[in-house]
Design an enzyme around this catalytic site. Structure first.
Site, PDB file in Angstrom:
ATOM      1  N   TYR A  43       0.709  -1.350  -0.044  1.00 15.87           N
ATOM      2  CA  TYR A  43       0.075   0.053   0.081  1.00 15.87           C
ATOM      3  C   TYR A  43       0.945   1.145  -0.102  1.00 15.87           C
ATOM      4  O   TYR A  43       0.362   2.584  -0.445  1.00 15.87           O
ATOM      5  CB  TYR A  43      -0.920   0.119   1.309  1.00 15.87           C
ATOM      6  CG  TYR A  43      -1.949  -0.749   1.461  1.00 15.87           C
ATOM      7  CD1 TYR A  43      -2.228  -1.870   0.351  1.00 15.87           C
ATOM      8  CD2 TYR A  43      -3.018  -0.497   2.128  1.00 15.87           C
ATOM      9  CE1 TYR A  43      -3.449  -2.669   0.507  1.00 15.87           C
ATOM     10  CE2 TYR A  43      -4.218  -1.454   2.189  1.00 15.87           C
ATOM     11  CZ  TYR A  43      -4.296  -2.352   1.322  1.00 15.87           C
ATOM     12  OH  TYR A  43      -5.521  -3.218   1.260  1.00 15.87           O
ATOM     13  N   CYS A  74      -1.773  -1.292   9.879  1.00 11.51           N
ATOM     14  CA  CYS A  74      -0.773  -0.869   8.848  1.00 11.51           C
ATOM     15  C   CYS A  74      -0.459   0.658   9.079  1.00 11.51           C
ATOM     16  O   CYS A  74      -1.572   1.541   9.285  1.00 11.51           O
ATOM     17  CB  CYS A  74      -1.453  -1.007   7.613  1.00 11.51           C
ATOM     18  SG  CYS A  74      -0.759  -0.508   6.102  1.00 11.51           S
ATOM     19  N   ASN A  75       0.611   0.984   9.198  1.00 12.64           N
ATOM     20  CA  ASN A  75       1.048   2.241   9.333  1.00 12.64           C
ATOM     21  C   ASN A  75       0.492   3.259   8.190  1.00 12.64           C
ATOM     22  O   ASN A  75      -0.003   4.413   8.365  1.00 12.64           O
ATOM     23  CB  ASN A  75       2.716   2.491   9.448  1.00 12.64           C
ATOM     24  CG  ASN A  75       3.041   2.252  10.914  1.00 12.64           C
ATOM     25  OD1 ASN A  75       3.291   2.934  11.858  1.00 12.64           O
ATOM     26  ND2 ASN A  75       3.355   0.908  10.885  1.00 12.64           N
ATOM     27  N   GLU A 153      10.590  -8.829   3.239  1.00 14.75           N
ATOM     28  CA  GLU A 153       9.968  -9.895   2.630  1.00 14.75           C
ATOM     29  C   GLU A 153      10.909 -11.226   1.949  1.00 14.75           C
ATOM     30  O   GLU A 153      10.295 -12.010   1.989  1.00 14.75           O
ATOM     31  CB  GLU A 153       8.889  -9.304   1.614  1.00 14.75           C
ATOM     32  CG  GLU A 153       7.964  -8.269   2.308  1.00 14.75           C
ATOM     33  CD  GLU A 153       6.475  -8.057   1.666  1.00 14.75           C
ATOM     34  OE1 GLU A 153       6.519  -8.041   0.616  1.00 14.75           O
ATOM     35  OE2 GLU A 153       5.637  -7.990   2.400  1.00 14.75           O
TER      36      GLU A 153
HETATM   37  N1  DGL Z   1       1.968  -2.524   6.075  1.00 15.21           N
HETATM   38  C1  DGL Z   1       2.664  -1.120   5.486  1.00 15.21           C
HETATM   39  C2  DGL Z   1       2.897  -0.220   6.758  1.00 15.21           C
HETATM   40  O1  DGL Z   1       2.935  -0.571   7.824  1.00 15.21           O
HETATM   41  C3  DGL Z   1       3.731  -1.660   4.897  1.00 15.21           C
HETATM   42  C4  DGL Z   1       3.887  -2.397   3.730  1.00 15.21           C
HETATM   43  C5  DGL Z   1       3.078  -1.760   2.579  1.00 15.21           C
HETATM   44  O2  DGL Z   1       3.735  -0.742   1.644  1.00 15.21           O
HETATM   45  O3  DGL Z   1       2.138  -2.256   2.035  1.00 15.21           O
HETATM   46  O4  DGL Z   1       3.144   1.126   6.234  1.00 15.21           O
END
Ligand code: DGL
Length: 290
Positions: A43, A74-75, A153
């Site tokens: 994302y 998710c941040n 990953e």
């Molecule tokens: N889960 C996303 C975050 O914590 C990192 C991976 C992504 O870019 O989706 O920002």
């Protein structure tokens, strides 16, 4: 809303299991549904419009599954879509940015902190805003570290490549007054040990997952939503795609993860239709705190 309902946790992929790990430690008796959007990850390189659209769909699906609270692990989603999710969801919504910023403000002695995350998280400026809201005297440097997610990953969390990439993005921090580093991305806790080795033991590294699990516990207690169950909770792990690499990463993040993953097609009409439910549910007050 019965307190025996599960907690819903979601992320763009498997990285959000770093938050689940902390929730399981602090709230072992709660039932939990985790949704990882592995078909549409990452994302962090997407526009706010698309991130918000995906988040609405997932929140609707979790609500259809009767969750009593939603944790946005998710941040990137927390940084971009949290106010909207809070406005449309009739249950408490807990994000990771508030906890991460709070932990940083509490930890810093020099008054200078760094936040690292995806390009979208950094572009949103959600962390610097939250830090300034908590303490306007604290200065925040934000930096995108786009290679960290694919590295983690691929299992590269130690060794010369990890060291070189950490040095590339963060080497200059050692020469600055910054004494606290916020890991503003679900994947980064896996690099924490290596960061300590490269950047030195004096730097305080904040993992927002810890504080998020504490925020969730507080919200459940305040709203009388903590489970009365005495046995350990049931967990469902649902992903929009399943590959060997994702499963391997999931097992690294959550030791003891047995791999009983469910797969859900986010292109299926039934998944998208859950969105309609959001329109028919009573809204919580827009912008109300979790
Ligand atoms: N889960 C996303 C975050 O914590 C990192 C991976 C992504 O870019 O989706 O920002």
């Amino acid at each position: 809303m019965p307190s025996t309902q599960p907690i819903g946790v979601f992320d763009s992929g498997v990285g959000g299991l770093t938050v689940v790990a902390r929730i399981l430690e602090q709230l072992p008796r709660e039932d939990l549904i985790y949704f990882g959007d592995t078909a549409r990850v990452p994302y962090g390189i997407r526009s706010p419009r698309v991130i918000r659209e995906f988040s609405r769909e997932i929140a609707a699906w979790l609500l259809e599954n009767q969750v009593k609270a939603i944790v946005v692990a998710c941040n990137t989603v927390s940084a971009v879509a949290l106010p909207e999710l809070r406005a449309i969801c009739p249950v408490p919504v807990v994000g990771v940015v508030e906890a991460g910023a709070r932990q940083a403000v509490e930890a810093t002695r020099s008054g200078e902190v760094a936040v690292i995350g995806t390009a979208s998280t950094v572009a949103s400026r959600a962390y610097p805003h939250e830090v300034a809201r908590l303490d306007s005297a604290v200065r925040t440097l934000s930096r995108a570290c786009p290679l960290f997610v694919p590295m983690v990953e691929d299992g590269i969390v130690e060794g010369p490549v990890a060291e070189a990439v950490i040095r590339h993005y963060l080497g200059d921090i050692r020469q600055s007054r910054i004494d606290t580093l916020v890991l503003g991305c679900t994947h980064y806790p896996l690099l924490q040990e290596m960061m300590h080795q490269v950047l030195g033991p004096d730097l305080t590294i904040v993992d927002a997952a810890q504080g998020t699990a504490r925020d969730l516990a507080r919200v459940l207690a305040e709203r009388d939503l903590a489970t009365p169950n005495l046995e350990s909770g049931r967990r469902r792990y649902v992903f929009s795609d399943r590959t060997e690499a994702f499963q391997a990463l999931a097992r690294r993040i959550l030791p003891g993860f047995v791999g009983d993953m469910e797969t859900l097609d986010v292109e299926a009409p039934a998944f998208r239709q859950a969105l309609r439910l959001l329109g028919s549910l009573p809204h919580s007050e827009p912008g109300s705190p979790a």
